[in-house]
Design an enzyme around this catalytic site. Structure first.
Site, short mmCIF file in Angstrom:
data_model
loop_
_atom_site.label_atom_id
_atom_site.label_comp_id
_atom_site.label_asym_id
_atom_site.label_seq_id
_atom_site.Cartn_x
_atom_site.Cartn_y
_atom_site.Cartn_z
N ASP A 130 -2.76 -3.41 -3.31
CA ASP A 130 -3.38 -2.09 -3.29
C ASP A 130 -2.28 -1.04 -3.30
O ASP A 130 -1.11 -1.35 -3.11
CB ASP A 130 -4.28 -1.92 -2.07
CG ASP A 130 -3.65 -2.50 -0.83
OD1 ASP A 130 -2.41 -2.35 -0.68
OD2 ASP A 130 -4.36 -3.09 -0.01
N ASP A 132 -1.12 2.31 -1.56
CA ASP A 132 -1.30 3.26 -0.47
C ASP A 132 -0.45 4.50 -0.74
O ASP A 132 0.65 4.41 -1.27
CB ASP A 132 -0.89 2.64 0.86
CG ASP A 132 -1.82 1.51 1.25
OD1 ASP A 132 -2.98 1.53 0.80
OD2 ASP A 132 -1.39 0.60 1.98
N ASP A 148 7.32 -0.90 9.70
CA ASP A 148 7.90 -2.11 10.29
C ASP A 148 9.21 -2.54 9.64
O ASP A 148 10.27 -2.43 10.26
CB ASP A 148 6.87 -3.26 10.33
CG ASP A 148 6.13 -3.48 9.02
OD1 ASP A 148 6.46 -2.81 8.03
OD2 ASP A 148 5.23 -4.35 8.99
P1 ATP Z 1 0.39 -6.23 1.70
O1 ATP Z 1 0.99 -6.55 0.39
O2 ATP Z 1 0.04 -7.44 2.47
O3 ATP Z 1 -0.71 -5.21 1.66
P2 ATP Z 1 1.79 -4.12 3.04
O4 ATP Z 1 3.25 -3.97 3.33
O5 ATP Z 1 1.18 -3.12 2.14
O6 ATP Z 1 1.59 -5.60 2.52
P3 ATP Z 1 -0.17 -3.35 4.93
O7 ATP Z 1 -0.70 -4.13 6.08
O8 ATP Z 1 -1.06 -3.01 3.81
O9 ATP Z 1 1.10 -4.16 4.42
O10 ATP Z 1 0.45 -2.01 5.55
C1 ATP Z 1 0.93 -0.95 4.74
C2 ATP Z 1 2.20 -0.38 5.32
O11 ATP Z 1 1.95 0.15 6.63
C3 ATP Z 1 3.31 -1.39 5.52
O12 ATP Z 1 4.04 -1.56 4.34
C4 ATP Z 1 4.11 -0.77 6.63
O13 ATP Z 1 4.96 0.24 6.15
C5 ATP Z 1 3.05 -0.13 7.49
N1 ATP Z 1 2.58 -1.02 8.56
C6 ATP Z 1 1.49 -1.83 8.53
N2 ATP Z 1 1.36 -2.50 9.69
C7 ATP Z 1 2.37 -2.12 10.47
C8 ATP Z 1 2.77 -2.45 11.81
N3 ATP Z 1 2.10 -3.33 12.53
N4 ATP Z 1 3.87 -1.84 12.29
C9 ATP Z 1 4.55 -0.93 11.56
N5 ATP Z 1 4.23 -0.59 10.31
C10 ATP Z 1 3.15 -1.17 9.76
MG MG Z 2 -0.92 -2.97 1.59
#
Ligand code: ATP
Ligand code: MG
Length: 491
Positions: free
Chosen positions: A96, A98, A189
């Site tokens: 997705d 964001d 993170d």
């Molecule tokens: P995916 O490909 O699984 O969606 P993602 O990195 O986009 O991976 P998400 O869970 O969608 O992960 O979260 C989006 C963003 O929000 C992350 O890239 C990170 O920057 C931030 N984030 C999400 N969860 C946390 C957390 N527990 N602590 C700190 N930052 C977080």
């Molecule tokens: Mg994501």
């Protein structure tokens, strides 16, 4: 393909070493040219221009682009953030897209008719385009820690509160002061997840050395890992997830505290851990996720009984069945076939359930009842850690309790199993059990063959497997049942 894309593709193929060398050189050149501070030391980003990275607008969803442009034209900053930038740098298709902006949620809503604000306290904008939702978050300020004597379970992903609030263990309970991009970056993170793609000039902003870490395929927590894991222990699981999914290594400081802090997961709301478990095991890299969870001691805080059994009997049938179940789940994801939590939990709990059922049988319970009770007990013991909704545990229970019925191959009743709503799932479990030697391979083959057999063939199969077969339509004369006062042996 542009020069930058070709270069990145070559680097991706060349492996981590070449990437790291290239980016270290490139970043120092950029820093010299722009006279920026070292990325991780202050609020100044290293700006990688469009010519220096492979992210092309053609690989960004059209709707996300629409949102980015609308925000920019409204006079706001607009960036693609998080996993999408990381994945695009890696040449992967993001799940997705964001978006982060300096527009407040209300300002975002004013720009889009197809927009809803969600979250009770921390408000996020969801912009709807048919099936696609583009999530727009206002930059959040970080490091506004406020201890508060508040109870458990305040964590709601994407739904934090009006201030960042920590509980007594240092966990984040609420987090929501809007801020600037320079503040937003520090709450993220991993460095690889903290990159910002700017729609203004298509550059990538890197405050924390994330580009270099992506190039080296390395996960590095931003800030002090021990503090960051205390704030949110789920980050340990996220480390495993990204390492497994992206084939990243976990940088030493990020890796070292995990084993010692694994117990922190027992303080995380069980419903949140359910979501994380599904992401770990049902995204196509379950085998690797399990290996890493075990390696870092993270399996037992999540699934104490399964974890303990795997440790005690690492080569036992239960461990091999779980492995085989995850191999098949990964293969299904790779082939774009649907996967279900029910099957996942059946293979995860197969060990504890069958071990407990054996004990109950030794105490005189009949097999099906023993399986039923073993399943109930296992599920009950599990709920405190990872709570699994009944819509998954009930069918899972049936998968277990149908196993003894496969042993009956004679008579109408055997064939009626084929029409049982849970036949397919139970049969899949039967196959795995046969594969690991916990069930007769010939029995599994019989059930495989009977499914594709014609009606006539089925009759012969049923007849030749022992008991009397019955022509459809004719009824077997009922045996008169005598009431027994005292049942002696359990049947
Ligand atoms: P995916 O490909 O699984 O969606 P993602 O990195 O986009 O991976 P998400 O869970 O969608 O992960 O979260 C989006 C963003 O929000 C992350 O890239 C990170 O920057 C931030 N984030 C999400 N969860 C946390 C957390 N527990 N602590 C700190 N930052 C977080
Ligand atoms: Mg994501």
């Amino acid at each position: 393909m542009s020069w930058a894309s070709r270069r990145w593709e070559r680097l991706l193929r060349g492996g981590a070493g070449e990437w790291a060398r290239y980016y270290t050189a490139r970043l120092s050149a950029l820093k010299r040219k722009t006279n920026l501070n070292l990325a991780s030391s202050g609020a100044q980003p290293t700006v990688v221009p469009r010519s220096g990275h492979p992210i092309s607008r053609s690989s960004i969803s059209a709707n996300a682009l629409r949102v980015l442009y609308r925000l920019k034209d409204g006079g706001y900053q607009a960036f693609l953030v998080g996993g999408s930038v990381r994945d695009l740098l890696l040449g992967l298709q993001p799940k997705d897209f964001d978006i982060a902006t300096n527009a407040s949620p209300d300002e975002v809503r004013a720009l889009f008719r197809n927009c809803r604000l969600i979250g009770r306290r921390f408000r996020l904008a969801h912009v709807y385009f048919g099936n696609e939702i583009v999530e727009v978050a206002t930059f959040r300020a970080a490091h506004q820690w406020q201890p508060e004597e508040r109870d458990e379970d305040e964590w709601q992903p994407n739904d934090a509160a009006a201030q960042r609030v920590l509980d007594a263990r240092g966990r984040i309970l609420r987090d929501n002061v809007y801020g600037t991009i320079e503040e937003d970056v520090w709450r993220r993170d991993f460095t690889a997840n903290a990159l910002y793609y700017n729609i203004e000039d298509f550059s990538v902003w890197d405050f924390v050395g994330g580009v270099e870490d992506v190039a080296a395929r390395r996960l590095r927590l931003i800030g002090d890992p021990v503090t960051r894991y205390h704030e949110d222990p789920v980050r340990m699981l996220r480390a495993i997830r990204f390492a497994a999914k992206l084939d990243f290594s976990i940088e030493t400081h990020t890796e070292t505290p995990i084993r010692e802090l694994a117990y922190l997961l027992t303080h995380v709301p069980a419903a949140r851990l359910f979501d994380e478990t599904l992401k770990l095991f049902l995204s196509g890299f379950g085998v690797e996720a399990l290996r890493l969870l075990q390696y870092y001691g993270l399996l037992e805080p999540l699934f104490p009984e399964a974890g303990e059994l795997l440790r005690r009997r690492p080569d036992g049938a239960e461990a091999r069945l779980l492995q085989a179940g995850l191999v098949s789940t990964d293969a299904r994801v790779a082939a774009d076939k649907p996967v279900t939590p029910t099957f996942l939990f059946a293979v995860l709990f197969y060990g504890p359930v069958s071990e407990r059922a054996r004990q109950l049988q030794q105490h005189g319970q009949p097999e099906t009842l023993a399986l039923l009770n073993a399943c109930e007990e296992t599920v009950r013991a599990q709920q405190a850690r990872v709570s699994i909704p009944r819509r998954f545990t009930l069918p899972m229970r049936e998968m277990f309790t149908l196993q003894p019925r496969f042993k009956r191959r004679d008579g109408k009743k055997a064939l009626s199993l084929l029409n049982h709503p849970r036949f397919r799932a139970a049969y899949d479990l039967l196959l795995l059990r046969a594969q690991v030697g916990a069930e007769d391979a010939e029995l599994a083959k019989w059930w495989t063959d009977v499914q594709t057999a014609s009606a006539a063939e089925r009759e012969t199969m049923v007849r030749s497997s022992g008991g009397p077969a019955h022509t459809p339509g004719t009824r077997r004369p009922r045996r008169r049942r005598r009431r027994r006062r005292h049942s002696s042996t359990p049947s």
